[in-house]
Design a protein around this motif. Structure first.
Motif, PDB file in Angstrom:
ATOM      1  N   ILE A  82      -6.347  -6.990   4.448  1.00 24.37           N
ATOM      2  CA  ILE A  82      -6.150  -5.851   3.552  1.00 24.37           C
ATOM      3  C   ILE A  82      -6.779  -4.580   4.112  1.00 24.37           C
ATOM      4  N   ASN A  83      -7.972  -4.681   4.665  1.00 24.27           N
ATOM      5  CA  ASN A  83      -8.646  -3.502   5.228  1.00 24.27           C
ATOM      6  C   ASN A  83      -7.868  -2.913   6.404  1.00 24.27           C
ATOM      7  N   LYS A 122      -4.689  -1.217   5.059  1.00 17.58           N
ATOM      8  CA  LYS A 122      -5.007   0.035   4.363  1.00 17.58           C
ATOM      9  C   LYS A 122      -5.347   1.139   5.360  1.00 17.58           C
ATOM     10  N   SER A 141      -5.938  -2.156  -3.681  1.00 15.81           N
ATOM     11  CA  SER A 141      -6.374  -3.280  -2.848  1.00 15.81           C
ATOM     12  C   SER A 141      -6.424  -4.569  -3.662  1.00 15.81           C
ATOM     13  N   PHE A 145       0.832  -1.203   0.000  1.00 15.31           N
ATOM     14  CA  PHE A 145       0.000   0.000   0.000  1.00 15.31           C
ATOM     15  C   PHE A 145       0.872   1.261   0.000  1.00 15.31           C
TER      16      PHE A 145
END
Length: 267
Positions: free
Chosen positions: A257-258, A261, A226, A220
């Motif tokens: 991933i969330n 991020k 994503s 990221f």
């Protein structure tokens, strides 16, 4: 089995055939009719392979990638949301081993097929000319798949789309017989991730989840989306023992991933 034949009939526009393969006696073709299903089952039970192939008139419209893993299927034959790309027929030939048929919107030359099979990471020994696929609904009778109880894996029809063909880009002046083009293709594959690009192994934490998380944060920070982070982790991690099943894997990946991020967005 009749329902599978009906689906195959639609996928190949009623222009296809089967064959019975005996490793000692060779192969003989048969018509895909309801009346021969019992015969095919008997031949399969006696150790013979049951294969499928489009008729020669439409064969240029079809491409089959062999020996494909589920990770490759996710990255190359599905969208990020999980929806299948057009024109695919997916057959699980043994545990976590698949054949993917692609129905093209236009005829493909042998050279084009060779090019795309390289890009799809198909088994290099599976030449596209006169290519057969394994028929779903019958057992894979390769000796290496025989279980300790004497059984063999059932080839399963995972997905088939006969409504829309795949739009395959044209590749002009493809000639895989020349060394120049061979070197170009190898260089293209080699440079998929440039030497300056990071890989998951750079963030090894002796824990698979911690490694994924650290790698996701790093990706990221380098500006990856994503979707790209998802694909990179899926393709570069080999051990998924703790996340078996599509739902568990998808839930884990989205959660990782969330979180990654959110951290990058705040820093």
């Amino acid at each position: 089995m009749e329902r599978i034949f009906q689906k195959l009939n639609r996928y190949f526009d009623s222009k296809w055939h089967l064959s019975v393969l005996d490793m000692d006696r060779g192969r003989w073709k048969v018509k895909p009719e309801r009346s021969i299903i019992a015969y095919l089952k008997a031949e399969n039970a006696n150790g013979r392979h049951i294969l499928i192939q489009p008729d020669i008139a439409i064969e240029p419209d079809y491409l089959v990638a062999d020996d494909v893993s589920w990770g490759l299927i996710y990255r190359q034959h599905q969208y990020f949301c999980g929806k299948w790309k057009p024109g695919r027929m997916v057959v699980e030939t043994s545990a976590n081993n698949y054949q993917v048929w692609i129905r093209s919107s236009r005829p493909l030359s042998i050279f084009e097929k060779q090019y795309w099979l390289k890009r799809l990471h198909s088994d290099p020994g599976a030449a596209p000319k006169d290519r057969w696929g394994r028929c779903p609904g019958f057992r894979n009778r390769k000796h290496k798949y025989r279980t300790i109880t004497g059984g063999y894996p059932l080839s399963k029809l995972i997905w088939v789309d006969w409504k829309q063909p795949a739009i395959i880009p044209k590749k002009n002046n493809i000639n895989l017989k020349t060394k120049k083009v061979e070197k170009t293709l190898l260089l293209e594959l080699k440079n998929r991730y440039p030497s300056k690009e990071i890989t998951r192994s750079n963030y090894e934490r002796n824990d698979e989840s911690a490694t994924d998380f650290a790698y996701a944060i790093a990706l990221f920070r380098k500006g990856h989306s994503s979707e790209e982070v998802y694909r990179r982790i899926i393709s570069e991690r080999s051990n998924w023992t703790n996340h078996t099943g599509d739902k568990r894997l998808s839930s884990y990946m989205n959660r990782t991933i969330n979180r990654a991020k959110q951290i990058v967005d705040k820093t």
